[in-house]
Design a protein around this motif. Sequence first.
Motif, PDB file in Angstrom:
ATOM      1  N   VAL A  56       0.848  -1.181   0.000  1.00 45.76           N
ATOM      2  CA  VAL A  56       0.000   0.000   0.000  1.00 45.76           C
ATOM      3  C   VAL A  56       0.890   1.239   0.000  1.00 45.76           C
ATOM      4  O   VAL A  56       1.757   1.400   0.856  1.00 45.76           O
ATOM      5  N   ILE A  57       0.695   2.102  -0.989  1.00 45.60           N
ATOM      6  CA  ILE A  57       1.443   3.351  -1.057  1.00 45.60           C
ATOM      7  C   ILE A  57       0.681   4.409  -0.275  1.00 45.60           C
ATOM      8  O   ILE A  57      -0.420   4.796  -0.653  1.00 45.60           O
ATOM      9  N   SER A  58       1.246   4.871   0.824  1.00 49.67           N
ATOM     10  CA  SER A  58       0.614   5.917   1.625  1.00 49.67           C
ATOM     11  C   SER A  58       1.505   7.151   1.668  1.00 49.67           C
ATOM     12  O   SER A  58       2.661   7.080   2.067  1.00 49.67           O
ATOM     13  N   LEU A  59       0.930   8.265   1.238  1.00 47.52           N
ATOM     14  CA  LEU A  59       1.622   9.554   1.300  1.00 47.52           C
ATOM     15  C   LEU A  59       0.881  10.507   2.236  1.00 47.52           C
ATOM     16  O   LEU A  59       1.007  11.726   2.110  1.00 47.52           O
ATOM     17  N   GLN A 107      -2.698  11.051  -8.751  1.00 46.76           N
ATOM     18  CA  GLN A 107      -2.274   9.844  -8.056  1.00 46.76           C
ATOM     19  C   GLN A 107      -1.643  10.164  -6.706  1.00 46.76           C
ATOM     20  O   GLN A 107      -1.854   9.448  -5.724  1.00 46.76           O
ATOM     21  N   SER A 122      -3.133   8.984  -3.086  1.00 47.07           N
ATOM     22  CA  SER A 122      -2.296   8.264  -2.120  1.00 47.07           C
ATOM     23  C   SER A 122      -2.195   8.997  -0.783  1.00 47.07           C
ATOM     24  O   SER A 122      -1.505   8.527   0.125  1.00 47.07           O
ATOM     25  N   TYR A 168       1.312   6.170 -11.334  1.00 45.54           N
ATOM     26  CA  TYR A 168       1.607   5.058 -10.427  1.00 45.54           C
ATOM     27  C   TYR A 168       3.104   4.983 -10.114  1.00 45.54           C
ATOM     28  O   TYR A 168       3.505   4.770  -8.962  1.00 45.54           O
ATOM     29  N   ALA A 222       4.100   7.897  -7.774  1.00 39.17           N
ATOM     30  CA  ALA A 222       3.635   7.675  -6.401  1.00 39.17           C
ATOM     31  C   ALA A 222       4.556   6.704  -5.665  1.00 39.17           C
ATOM     32  O   ALA A 222       4.877   6.905  -4.486  1.00 39.17           O
ATOM     33  N   SER A 273       7.258   7.473  -2.328  1.00 30.95           N
ATOM     34  CA  SER A 273       6.900   6.805  -1.079  1.00 30.95           C
ATOM     35  C   SER A 273       8.125   6.383  -0.277  1.00 30.95           C
ATOM     36  O   SER A 273       9.255   6.381  -0.762  1.00 30.95           O
TER      37      SER A 273
END
Length: 261
Positions: free
Chosen positions: A2-5, A26, A30, A233, A236, A240
């Motif tokens: 999971v990409i969390s920003l 994107q 995120s 994508y 992102a 990360s």
Amino acid sequence: MVISLIGKKALVGGSSRGIGLAIAEQLAASGASVTLMSRSKEKLKNLIDHLSTDKGQKHQYLAVDFTDFKGYQEILERYFEKNSIDILINNTQGPEAGGALEKRVVDYQQAFDLLFKTVVFTTELALEQMQKNQWGRIINVASISVKEPLSYLALSNSIRAAVVTWAKSLSFDVAREGITVNNILTGYFDTERIAQLNAKKAEKLGVPQAEVRSTMENQVPVKRIGDPKEYGYLVAFLASQQASYITGTNIPIDGGLLKSL
């Protein structure tokens, strides 16, 4: 994965359309709070309302003209007096197409100001807080033409090559501070820029624009032009924490178009 920003703040150049907009969308999806940058104030106002805010993001915009360096400089200096960012996406519109014999010194100077000077200046402003935070992501939108020059893009070939070598140099200096610097080498994507270049090429060759696009698609091993969402994508991920060991790289996103390693 999971990409969390969430909690991160991003500044995205050239983000009113095409690749820049896809990146902004994107990053916001995120969890990042995004500042859009482009010339069209009205378009930016409308786009802000369409970015995701479901994770508490707060978005804003800067109306700038990348071709007016003095004006750009003043706007960015005011912005950084009150703001800091964690993620910088250096992206501008490309210079006019044309071969090396068509261009003069003044054309290269203008391309330098557009593609190189704005990138270095913005990065200098962003770095101060990144260094204090010991964390940052600098991602430069470049082109596959820095590896395999395109004959009709002499200005872009030359100046973007300078950007990627500058970025490699910078990556050495800031790596131990938790800041990564990477370049994305852009292939053919379904954007207004590609449509404009194809129209010019079609006119020059005296063939339909659809034929130029078909030829372009057939050159790509996956036999299609990229969707800007796919570009978002990749950005992102590079923005990360999961990409913290990736720096100083040139990453092609081109459907396998580049023939060189």
